[in-house]
Write a protein that holds these residues in place. Sequence first.
Motif, short mmCIF file in Angstrom:
data_model
loop_
_atom_site.label_atom_id
_atom_site.label_comp_id
_atom_site.label_asym_id
_atom_site.label_seq_id
_atom_site.Cartn_x
_atom_site.Cartn_y
_atom_site.Cartn_z
N TRP A 134 0.82 -1.22 0.00
CA TRP A 134 0.00 0.00 0.00
C TRP A 134 0.85 1.28 0.00
CZ3 TRP A 134 1.20 -2.94 4.22
CH2 TRP A 134 1.75 -2.28 5.31
N HIS A 174 -1.57 -5.87 3.56
CA HIS A 174 -2.87 -6.15 4.17
C HIS A 174 -3.50 -7.22 3.28
CE1 HIS A 174 -2.23 -1.85 5.14
NE2 HIS A 174 -2.88 -2.10 6.23
N MET A 184 6.20 -9.62 7.20
CA MET A 184 5.04 -9.15 7.98
C MET A 184 3.78 -9.18 7.14
SD MET A 184 2.95 -6.19 8.36
CE MET A 184 3.69 -4.57 8.28
N THR A 225 -0.63 -8.14 7.53
CA THR A 225 -1.59 -7.43 8.37
C THR A 225 -2.96 -7.54 7.73
OG1 THR A 225 -2.07 -5.28 9.43
CG2 THR A 225 -1.04 -5.19 7.26
N PHE A 268 -10.31 -1.56 8.17
CA PHE A 268 -10.68 -0.15 8.26
C PHE A 268 -11.30 0.42 6.98
CE2 PHE A 268 -6.77 0.66 5.95
CZ PHE A 268 -5.87 -0.26 6.46
N VAL A 327 0.90 -7.53 12.08
CA VAL A 327 0.62 -6.19 12.62
C VAL A 327 -0.89 -5.98 12.70
CG1 VAL A 327 0.65 -3.72 12.03
CG2 VAL A 327 2.78 -5.05 11.96
N TRP A 366 -3.40 -2.75 13.26
CA TRP A 366 -3.63 -1.32 13.44
C TRP A 366 -5.14 -1.11 13.53
CZ3 TRP A 366 -5.44 2.35 9.40
CH2 TRP A 366 -5.56 3.65 9.91
N GLU A 368 -0.27 -1.67 16.66
CA GLU A 368 0.15 -0.35 16.19
C GLU A 368 -0.84 0.72 16.65
OE1 GLU A 368 1.05 0.00 12.06
OE2 GLU A 368 0.74 2.15 12.05
N ASN A 382 4.14 -2.25 17.33
CA ASN A 382 4.69 -1.75 16.06
C ASN A 382 4.57 -0.23 16.10
OD1 ASN A 382 5.52 -1.60 13.27
ND2 ASN A 382 3.39 -1.24 12.75
N GLU A 425 4.77 3.50 15.14
CA GLU A 425 4.98 4.23 13.88
C GLU A 425 5.44 5.65 14.22
OE1 GLU A 425 2.39 4.02 10.43
OE2 GLU A 425 2.46 6.19 10.27
N HIS A 444 2.79 8.38 13.96
CA HIS A 444 1.67 8.27 14.90
C HIS A 444 2.06 8.76 16.29
CE1 HIS A 444 -0.22 4.95 12.20
NE2 HIS A 444 -0.02 6.09 11.58
N ASP A 493 7.37 0.97 12.20
CA ASP A 493 6.96 1.69 10.97
C ASP A 493 7.71 3.00 10.92
OD1 ASP A 493 3.38 0.92 10.47
OD2 ASP A 493 5.23 -0.21 10.14
N HIS A 548 10.70 -1.18 8.38
CA HIS A 548 9.55 -1.05 7.47
C HIS A 548 9.20 0.40 7.27
CE1 HIS A 548 4.99 -1.16 6.81
NE2 HIS A 548 5.57 -1.54 5.68
N ASP A 604 6.50 2.72 6.41
CA ASP A 604 5.06 2.85 6.18
C ASP A 604 4.80 4.29 5.78
OD1 ASP A 604 1.99 2.29 8.09
OD2 ASP A 604 2.40 2.62 5.98
#
Length: 385
Positions: free
Chosen positions: A18, A56, A90, A92, A96, A137, A139, A183, A217, A219, A222, A247, A287, A289
């Motif tokens: 992604w 994902h 990894m 996930t 969402f 992971v 999130w 995460e 995890n 980030e 975040h 991340d 990673h 992200d």
Amino acid sequence: MADSFKPRPEDKFTFGLWTVGNRGRDPFGEAVRPTISPVDIVALLAECGAWGVNFHDNDLVPIDATASERDKIVKDFRAALKKHGLVVPMATVNLFYDPVFRDGALTSNDCRVRAYALQKTMRAMDLGAEFGAKIFVMWGGREGTESDACRRPDDAIKRLREAINSLCEYSISQKYGYKFALEAKPNEPRGAIYFPTTGAYLGFIPTLDHPEMVGVNPEVAHEQMPGLNVLHSVAQAWEAGKLFHIDLNDQETGKYDQDFRFGSVNPKAAFFLVKFLEDVGYSGPRHFDAHAYRTEDYEGVKDFARGCMRTYLILKQKAKEWNANPEIKATLKEIASCNGGPKLPEKLTSAKLADIEFDRVHLAQKKLPYERLDQLTMDVLFGVR
Ligand code: DIG
Ligand code: MN
Ligand code: MN
């Protein structure tokens, strides 16, 4: 670009499908880049020098794919990984994007949505295991509220605990050997997301049935959104033996989740983070992200991916220079010295402590040359020392 900052497999740089597959859509604008397939993303990442790719479930297999479509996608992806020598450390799950999760997934008020989210996560675990992923992971982007009238937050906590306990049991029963990495994020897309910081998850993990299987995890963006010091969050996770994944990206404090190229906003904060990861011997994936600016075409996306890895390697080199710098070493020694007593016993029991005379005024006069130490750090970062 100088070869000494060329990524190698042992650097363990990874990107999610992604990230470099991000089409540049935002809340105020349509996509600006065409969709590229997972197979083409693998080729792009290999060309840039990445070690691995993550996904994902629905980055790889669309949510409405038939079983035969799924099988072909898996077959083609596996062939691409083999052809380009990339690994999948990894996996996930996307809990969402689909409207069914509009009021949360594993914490939804609807027990059927919670059950569907659990099933979807188990299938995502199956998919990741097919490619050898050992880190899963989670999130919880939709696990939150706009109004706290909708549920008691402690009910949400209980629901998430029940779900993660079940997923740990599933990994055990399937012999997947997963380590779960939770995460955190404070908000966006929900008005407020449960477990807003890495620290919140660190307080939650010991309450689980299999705490040894669950870590975090963190980030960068975040933790930085609410103005936290991401190094302190990562260091707390590491010290607790819970830094299962990370991340990397960058972010301006107080803004929406920008997911900028690693080190592109706060190079000094990125330096201290890289120095920490290298000093302590973190052996997990690095990673990224993040995604390219909306202004970019796919050549720009490659610039973005190369820039993430290049900056990490430059800062890794700077960390070596910092650690070896004679003036920095001498300054650290000076700061650590306890000249002028009192000499404290190795084992400072409360009884011994009671007998020690402290000269508070003398202690307050100890020299702390942090201005010099920080300028030496800046000199190293600026490349003038
Ligand atoms: C957002 O930062 C989240 C999602 O991209 C994904 O679920 C997770 C994986 O690193 N990060
Ligand atoms: Mn993010
Ligand atoms: Mn992330």
